[in-house]
Scaffold this active site. Structure first.
Site, PDB file in Angstrom:
ATOM      1  N   SER A   1      40.730 -15.660  93.173  1.00  0.00           N
ATOM      2  CA  SER A   1      39.686 -15.770  92.156  1.00  0.00           C
ATOM      3  C   SER A   1      38.813 -14.519  92.129  1.00  0.00           C
ATOM      4  O   SER A   1      39.293 -13.440  91.853  1.00  0.00           O
ATOM      5  CB  SER A   1      38.867 -17.039  92.397  1.00  0.00           C
ATOM      6  OG  SER A   1      37.982 -17.244  91.327  1.00  0.00           O
TER       7      SER A   1
ATOM      8  N   ASP B   1      37.166 -12.919  85.079  1.00  0.00           N
ATOM      9  CA  ASP B   1      37.462 -12.607  86.480  1.00  0.00           C
ATOM     10  C   ASP B   1      38.973 -12.384  86.658  1.00  0.00           C
ATOM     11  O   ASP B   1      39.747 -12.589  85.723  1.00  0.00           O
ATOM     12  CB  ASP B   1      36.895 -13.680  87.422  1.00  0.00           C
ATOM     13  CG  ASP B   1      37.530 -15.046  87.246  1.00  0.00           C
ATOM     14  OD1 ASP B   1      38.198 -15.275  86.222  1.00  0.00           O
ATOM     15  OD2 ASP B   1      37.356 -15.906  88.128  1.00  0.00           O
TER      16      ASP B   1
ATOM     17  N   ASP C   1      41.575 -13.861  87.880  1.00  0.00           N
ATOM     18  CA  ASP C   1      42.557 -14.882  87.480  1.00  0.00           C
ATOM     19  C   ASP C   1      42.202 -15.516  86.139  1.00  0.00           C
ATOM     20  O   ASP C   1      42.812 -16.500  85.719  1.00  0.00           O
ATOM     21  CB  ASP C   1      42.748 -15.946  88.572  1.00  0.00           C
ATOM     22  CG  ASP C   1      41.458 -16.656  88.955  1.00  0.00           C
ATOM     23  OD1 ASP C   1      40.367 -16.187  88.566  1.00  0.00           O
ATOM     24  OD2 ASP C   1      41.531 -17.697  89.647  1.00  0.00           O
TER      25      ASP C   1
ATOM     26  N   ASP D   1      39.989 -17.412  84.800  1.00  0.00           N
ATOM     27  CA  ASP D   1      39.589 -18.795  84.530  1.00  0.00           C
ATOM     28  C   ASP D   1      38.088 -18.881  84.264  1.00  0.00           C
ATOM     29  O   ASP D   1      37.592 -19.915  83.847  1.00  0.00           O
ATOM     30  CB  ASP D   1      40.019 -19.750  85.662  1.00  0.00           C
ATOM     31  CG  ASP D   1      39.453 -19.384  87.022  1.00  0.00           C
ATOM     32  OD1 ASP D   1      38.768 -18.345  87.139  1.00  0.00           O
ATOM     33  OD2 ASP D   1      39.697 -20.145  87.979  1.00  0.00           O
TER      34      ASP D   1
END
Length: 560
Positions: free
Chosen positions: A142, A299, A301, A303
């Protein structure tokens, strides 16, 4: 014991060329050896997350193989398609870990659908559902610093794995020897024998369509002339976010040059987290130079998304996750009512640490607001219960204060791609009526009251960190404060008591204070931190901030 493990790794024929030199470098250094081998990374509902390196307490191909063997053992008991979807982001070794996981699954006779290039969390959640997989794997840490990587595991519904399933997988991991216990074939062999196949264009196209059909005012962006600066923060957002924005008619997009392409070193910001100013700094400078209406950053990833909005005086202001959650909720409700697309008995969902301003907005529009535990899987869980009842279309929006949003049930995790689309559409709409996001936010505060939401965190690094956090939480339970910062505590809600909250047990304490403020104390599920969340309400921002400062100061001695 840990010295024995160290010697065993040192003498093994390790396939990753980076690991042996690291082990040789720490020879004779007991602290360094202990840090890598005294414990193992624990597999939980958030999967694995740790620093890259050698040892059981690090992220490396052996820990990934062991975890995937545990997952494979669980999948084999599940019947169904015996199929797992895999994606990965731009972090160091993400592609290697993703291919390693695919090789373990293939060696176990489990079929794999693998993204042929990095794609974000929501795309993995979508593919898991699209192919009716037993599970999904997303290789990412993340928004952690560059030295971390991780492994998120998803259930067949595209939601992060349930506690029960994660416990079974963890038990299987513990039975698997980290160096030799996993079955494994190379990625190439898995492709050659047909067990590993790539995610098809049909699935990618369906993902974009699922997002684009959830425009609130379709066609609006084509004529709005919105100017945008966007940063994927060197992560996986570039392709999906720009594709969707172009599709809906937003073409004036300036990408932050140093943050455009995948780069797991995150050289422009040490902490690629769209919640913090440093991650958005380059984008803000570019927004000022180009006079953009809006600056977005996703970010690694993709999400979560953070934004800076242009104010009427030409300056730019960051928008908090709570503020954006409320703005999107209000925009979706007002727009869908206007367009006649609001479902009967609509439902929105937020986490218990997110702003109560959202409850007031939902009530205004006749929307049922459900509050759930922190972690987007609990929002996914609410969508699943609506689906079981045949009422999935009632779900219109879910959000967490940590910049995660979802509008629609097509995936079961937060989605920065749809959030980026709706934020841009909202900016275009307010611009088209001679207003702006900033002006509308001030209208909401004038209507409902000046809420201020702030989060502080206290870090507890090292092997003893978790014990310290645990004793602080126990101390708060054993000796509950009667007042915080001079404000009387009117009610304490302990989420470890499900019989009182109606929610699953969680290590969270919420203090309701005289005058309407609340303070939440909660250990992070993924990092060695205790977080404190403050909601204060004042006649203006200065009054709300002064109360927050008072409360934070009072908690410092307990948490420091």
């Amino acid at each position: 014991m840990y010295q024995d493990d160290y010697r065993r790794w040192l003498s093994a024929g390790l396939e990753d060329a980076d690991l042996k030199p690291e082990l040789q470098r720490i020879a004779g250094n007991d602290d360094e050896i202990k840090d890598r081998f005294a414990v193992a990374l624990k597999f939980g509902t958030a999967g694995l997350r740790g620093v890259l390196g050698a040892g059981t307490n690090r992220m490396n191909i052996y820990v990934v193989r062991q975890a995937t063997q545990g997952l494979a053992n669980w999948v084999k008991t599940q019947g169904g398609n015996q199929l797992v979807a895999i994606s990965y982001d731009s972090r160091l070794k993400s592609d290697i870990f993703a291919k390693t996981a695919a090789g373990v699954l293939a060696a176990n006779g489990i079929r794999v659908r693998f993204y042929d290039a990095l794609m974000p969390v929501p795309a993995l959640s979508f593919a898991t559902r699209y192919y009716q997989c037993n599970a999904g794997i997303m290789v990412t840490a993340s928004h952690n610093p560059a030295k971390y990587n991780g492994y998120k595991a998803y259930g067949p519904d595209g939601c992060q794995m349930t506690d029960d399933a994660a416990a079974i997988v963890y038990a299987e991991i513990l039975k698997t020897d980290v160096l030799t216990g996993a079955k494994y074939i190379s990625f190439a062999e898995g492709v050659e024998n047909g067990l590993i196949r790539f995610v098809g264009d049909d699935c990618k196209k369906a993902f974009y369509e699922a997002i684009e059909t959830r425009q609130v005012r379709p066609g609006l962006c084509k004529t709005a002339g919105l100017k945008l600066v966007y940063s994927p923060l060197n992560g996986s957002g570039l392709v999906p976010v720009t594709q969707v924005l172009n599709d809906i008619g937003i073409e004036d997009i300036t990408i932050v040059p140093d943050q455009e392409y995948p780069n797991g070193y995150f050289t422009t910001c040490s902490y690629p987290n769209p919640e913090i100013y440093a991650a958005l700094e380059q984008g803000l400078k570019l927004a000022e130079q180009t006079g953009a209406d809006l600056m977005l950053a996703t970010d690694p990833d993709a999400d979560r998304v953070g934004i800076a909005m242009k104010c009427p005086d030409g300056s730019y202001e960051l928008v908090s996750g709570n503020e954006m959650g409320v703005l999107l909720l209000d925009y979706i409700c007002a727009g869908r009512i206007e367009k006649g697309t609001m479902p009967q008995n609509p439902v929105a969902v937020k986490s218990i640490v997110s702003t109560p301003l959202a409850d007031a907005v939902a009530a205004h529009y006749g929307v049922e607001m459900r509050s759930v535990l922190t972690g987007f899987k609990w929002i996914g869980d609410q969508i699943a219960s609506l689906e079981v009842a045949g009422e999935v279309d009632r779900f219109i929006f879910g959000f967490e204060e940590s910049y995660g949003y979802l509008a629609g049930p097509y995936v079961r995790d937060k989605d920065a791609v749809i959030a980026s689309m709706l934020i841009c559409e909202m900016a275009a709409y307010y611009r088209s009526i001679g207003s702006s996001i900033k002006e509308h936010l001030e209208e909401l505060y004038a209507q409902y009251g000046r809420y201020l939401n702030k989060v502080d965190s206290f870090e507890f690094p090292g092997l003893t960190g978790m014990d310290k956090m645990s004793s602080i939480m126990q101390g708060l339970r054993d000796n509950p404060p009667a007042e915080i910062g001079g404000y009387k505590v009117t009610k304490v809600t302990d989420y470890q008591k499900p019989e009182e909250t109606g929610l699953p047990a969680a290590n969270v304490l919420i203090y309701a204070l005289e005058g309407g403020a609340t303070t939440v104390v909660r250990p992070s599920g993924t990092e060695p931190k205790i977080k404190t969340y403050f909601t204060t309400l004042g006649k203006d921002v200065a009054e709300a901030q002064a109360q927050k400062d008072q409360l934070a100061e009072a908690l410092k001695p307990i948490l420091a």
